[in-house]
Design an enzyme around this catalytic site. Structure first.
Site, PDB file in Angstrom:
ATOM      1  N   LYS A   1       0.816  -1.209   0.000  1.00 25.71           N
ATOM      2  CA  LYS A   1       0.000   0.000   0.000  1.00 25.71           C
ATOM      3  C   LYS A   1       0.852   1.263   0.000  1.00 25.71           C
ATOM      4  O   LYS A   1       2.036   1.256   0.335  1.00 25.71           O
ATOM      5  CB  LYS A   1      -0.991  -0.033   1.161  1.00 25.71           C
ATOM      6  CG  LYS A   1      -2.070  -1.082   0.927  1.00 25.71           C
ATOM      7  CD  LYS A   1      -3.240  -0.979   1.860  1.00 25.71           C
ATOM      8  CE  LYS A   1      -4.341  -1.962   1.422  1.00 25.71           C
ATOM      9  NZ  LYS A   1      -5.489  -1.956   2.332  1.00 25.71           N
TER      10      LYS A   1
ATOM     11  N   ARG B   1      -3.320 -10.440   4.676  1.00 18.75           N
ATOM     12  CA  ARG B   1      -3.682 -10.453   3.254  1.00 18.75           C
ATOM     13  C   ARG B   1      -2.523  -9.845   2.474  1.00 18.75           C
ATOM     14  O   ARG B   1      -2.237  -8.648   2.607  1.00 18.75           O
ATOM     15  CB  ARG B   1      -4.971  -9.666   3.030  1.00 18.75           C
ATOM     16  CG  ARG B   1      -5.513  -9.709   1.605  1.00 18.75           C
ATOM     17  CD  ARG B   1      -6.784  -8.881   1.492  1.00 18.75           C
ATOM     18  NE  ARG B   1      -7.395  -8.991   0.172  1.00 18.75           N
ATOM     19  CZ  ARG B   1      -7.056  -8.233  -0.880  1.00 18.75           C
ATOM     20  NH1 ARG B   1      -6.113  -7.303  -0.745  1.00 18.75           N
ATOM     21  NH2 ARG B   1      -7.671  -8.398  -2.042  1.00 18.75           N
TER      22      ARG B   1
END
Length: 275
Positions: A204, A245
């Site tokens: 991210k 994840r």
């Protein structure tokens, strides 16, 4: 949890697994690398992304879910739409990962109550096209926990069993980089909700900003953030997070195993030999 994005526009790997056969090959590879779950999604949730029509999301997701599940893997579906969740469950998915926590589709919570399968409730403040405008908090951890508590309560009231609920603080979703770091530093407060935690920090942008080139300020590209993701993952695992994840399963799994072994040794009573 390994990630299969059957999308042309996901922030990290959009287009790489868009063809069904490529998505299947990637999913099988993630299982071979040690993924416990493979998460199949057909809608990009990067900031600013447009939503595909439901028919297109179904076309992308259902065949991949069906084939991976038929091969014996545990498959989850990453969707905010009850229709897509229902079709994916019929195709063999065993978990629904809803980044909206049931807010995007009022039919989702009743569906999950009927299905009786695990359900991930993520903290969410709006669709990708405008979510970053909602990144305002008095105290991000307190506010996220309070809003997640409301979603957990709504899920329970809809008839979803408490043993089926998993919560996700939603890193990057209506969050600044500072918000993400604060949430990671205070995961115990999110865990106090009493549900297993899923954390999705993989590749991210807050990691890319941390690793920006000091000379140019250029943000580290998404595909060069796996080492940073692994560091976040092992720290989260050490705090008792139920599931990570990630895009790079093999490196994450190795690092988590090393961390677990180190922790077990550190917790063991010292052995003293007297001669």
């Amino acid at each position: 949890m390994g990630v299969v994005n059957v999308t042309p526009d996901s922030f990290s790997d959009g287009g790489l697994s868009f063809a069904p056969q490529t998505a299947l090959a990637h999913g099988h590879a993630l299982f071979e690398q040690g993924a416990d779950i493979v998460d199949v999604g057909g809608e990009s949730t990067r900031p600013g992304a447009a939503r595909p029509p439901v028919e297109e999301e179904l076309r992308r997701v259902v065949p991949v879910v069906r084939e991976l599940a038929a091969a014996g893997g545990t498959v989850s579906v990453d969707t905010m739409r009850a229709e897509v969740a229902a079709r994916a469950l019929d195709a063999g998915a065993r978990l629904v990962n809803d980044v909206s926590g049931g807010l995007a589709d009022p039919a989702m919570l009743p569906l999950m109550a009927r299905a009786g399968t695990p359900y991930v409730v993520m903290h969410w403040r709006g669709h990708a096209a405008g979510m970053q405008a909602n990144a305002a908090y008095d105290d991000v951890v307190t506010d996220v926990v309070d809003e997640l508590r409301l979603r957990v309560e709504a899920a329970l009231q809809a008839g979803i069993g408490p043993g089926c609920l998993i919560v996700d603080p939603g890193l990057g979703f209506a969050k600044t980089p500072e918000h993400n770091w604060e949430l990671l530093g205070r995961l115990g407060e999110v865990g106090a909700l009493g549900c297993p935690l899923l954390v999705g920090a993989s590749r991210k942008s807050f990691l890319g900003r941390l690793l920006a080139d000091p000379a140019t300020g250029r943000v580290r590209p998404a595909r060069l953030r796996d080492a940073a993701t692994t560091a976040v993952s092992v720290l989260a695992a050490a705090q008792g997070v139920w599931c990570l994840r990630v895009h790079d399963v093999a490196s994450t799994l190795d690092a988590v195993r090393v961390t677990a072994r180190w922790g077990a040794e550190a917790a063991a009573p010292a052995q003293t030999s007297l001669r």
